[in-house]
Design an enzyme around this catalytic site. Structure first.
Site, PDB file in Angstrom:
ATOM      1  N   TRP A 159      77.579  16.195  46.278  1.00  0.00           N
ATOM      2  CA  TRP A 159      78.084  16.591  44.951  1.00  0.00           C
ATOM      3  C   TRP A 159      77.252  15.954  43.845  1.00  0.00           C
ATOM      4  CZ3 TRP A 159      80.022  20.553  46.591  1.00  0.00           C
ATOM      5  CH2 TRP A 159      80.901  20.601  47.672  1.00  0.00           C
ATOM      6  N   ASP A 160      76.847  14.695  44.025  1.00  0.00           N
ATOM      7  CA  ASP A 160      75.932  14.073  43.061  1.00  0.00           C
ATOM      8  C   ASP A 160      74.633  14.868  42.966  1.00  0.00           C
ATOM      9  OD1 ASP A 160      77.119  11.884  41.831  1.00  0.00           O
ATOM     10  OD2 ASP A 160      76.720  10.549  43.502  1.00  0.00           O
ATOM     11  N   SER A 161      74.096  15.244  44.119  1.00  0.00           N
ATOM     12  CA  SER A 161      72.813  15.939  44.146  1.00  0.00           C
ATOM     13  C   SER A 161      72.919  17.303  43.482  1.00  0.00           C
ATOM     14  CB  SER A 161      72.338  16.092  45.597  1.00  0.00           C
ATOM     15  OG  SER A 161      72.259  14.834  46.233  1.00  0.00           O
TER      16      SER A 161
END
Length: 394
Positions: A159-161
């Site tokens: 999700w960060d990526s």
């Protein structure tokens, strides 16, 4: 050919993964990305993995193709210099709270066409990180096989990526609108919303609301098709996937189990030319395939599957990927051995995007944290001599 984003100036005020990844993605396409950190280094400058001398490989990995400067962001003078750099660039990418001296309205008062990409945890402005978002999505309960009481998060910060790449997309969309209309834009992006957007787009939410079905853990099986892992005679494992009729025909030809599958189809009143019936009968199909794999080495499987264009891949460790796989080597134009300050040379990826008519990517290393401070302040703000000394407390 000149890199596609040459001339685009971006100031980045960030930490951890999402915003730095977004800035790096732009920098690797030619944008001039200046990352500003608190003097001495930001919150992520010592994130693991680190070398014996304390150099963060994590920080280096996410800050390639940028320039790095230090300012005392706790002081009025440092904040003023940061604001001046943002106004000069006209684009700010940040996951810091957009309040006070960093508020969009205050910055926009000085540059009406300012573009600001503000990443936050949730849509209602609560703190969140990848692992807490993973927990909330429900997906960790699908990791594993069978009934599982304990959820397992994915080791990759997906999700960060994805949030970082979405931020870069939003920045470019806003910049295109500015070129067309002259108008700036505040673009807000929630890490949690990125996760919910993808889950909703892939049918997980509709499956519950429309079909009233909740998925269960299925291990390495491919939902709604045929695909799973198998063990070879030499204790290797491979992943096999079938999503088209041609791939099914290739699997039948490679294994010479076409007649056996035909008899199984008749017995189960199924059509293995369809995803639905391959999924419904996946256990029976796998029961025929398991002894076939168990009687062959990985090399034998590879030869047969490649010859018949089966969709498959071998399982390998990270060490095997780096040591033995040509995809993760300089044979792939994605990579080059780049010398990084304080660490030395190691295999480094550039941008995965390939634009027609361009040569192999010019892969830029990460900067030494803070090393570009004087050059950037002189170049962008015209500071020199005593002015630089006072600002940097030298």
């Amino acid at each position: 050919m000149t890199p596609v984003l040459t001339g685009l100036k971006v100031v980045e005020l960030s930490a951890f993964i999402a915003a730095p990844l977004g800035g790096m993605s732009l920098g690797q396409l030619g944008a001039d990305v200046v990352r500003i950190d608190q003097t001495g280094g930001g919150l992520d400058m010592q994130r693991w993995p680190v070398t014996e001398t304390g150099q963060s490989l994590y920080w280096q990995g996410l800050n390639k193709a940028k320039r790095s400067i230090f300012l005392d962001l706790r002081s009025p003078e440092g904040q003023a210099a940061a604001r001046d750099l943002i106004v000069d660039a006209g684009i700010l990418l940040t996951n810091r709270p957009a309040v006070g001296w960093l508020s969009y309205e205050e910055l926009r008062a000085r540059r009406p066409d300012l573009i600001m990409i503000a990443i936050r945890g949730t849509h209602d402005n609560r703190t969140a990180v990848d692992y807490t978002v993973q927990a909330r999505t429900g997906l960790p309960y699908l990791t594993g096989v069978g009934e599982s009481a304990a959820p397992v998060n994915h080791p990759l910060p997906l999700w960060d990526s994805l949030c970082g790449l979405t931020a870069a997309l939003g920045l470019l969309a806003a910049e295109r609108r500015r070129r067309e209309t002259g108008a700036g834009q505040l673009v807000e992006l929630s890490l949690e919303d990125v996760a919910l957007w993808l889950i909703g787009s892939l049918g997980y939410i509709a499956e519950l609301e429309v079909l009233e079905q909740e998925r269960a853990p299925i291990g390495n099986a491919v939902y709604g098709a045929f695909g799973r892992d198998f063990a070879t005679s030499d204790r290797k494992r491979v992943m096999v996937t079938v999503v088209t009729p041609r791939q099914w025909q290739g699997l039948c030809a490679a294994t010479q189990l076409g007649d056996a599958f035909g008899h199984l189809e008749q017995a189960l009143q199924a059509d293995f030319g369809t995803d639905a019936d391959r999924w419904r009968c996946r256990g029976a199909i796998a029961a025929l395939l398991e002894p076939w794999f168990a009687g062959r080495t990985l090399a034998e499987v590879r030869s047969l599957f490649d010859a018949h264009r089966v969709l498959w891949g071998p399982y390998q460790t990270l060490r095997e990927l780096v040591a033995d796989d040509p995809a993760c080597s300089e044979a792939n134009p994605l990579f080059a051995r780049i010398n990084h300050p304080g660490v030395g040379s190691y295999l480094t990826p550039g941008s995965p995007l390939r634009f027609a008519g361009t040569d192999a990517a010019d892969i830029q290393p990460s900067p030494t944290p803070g090393a570009d401070t004087r050059v950037v302040l002189a170049e962008r703000l015209g500071l020199s001599g005593n002015d630089l000394g006072r600002l940097l407390s030298e």
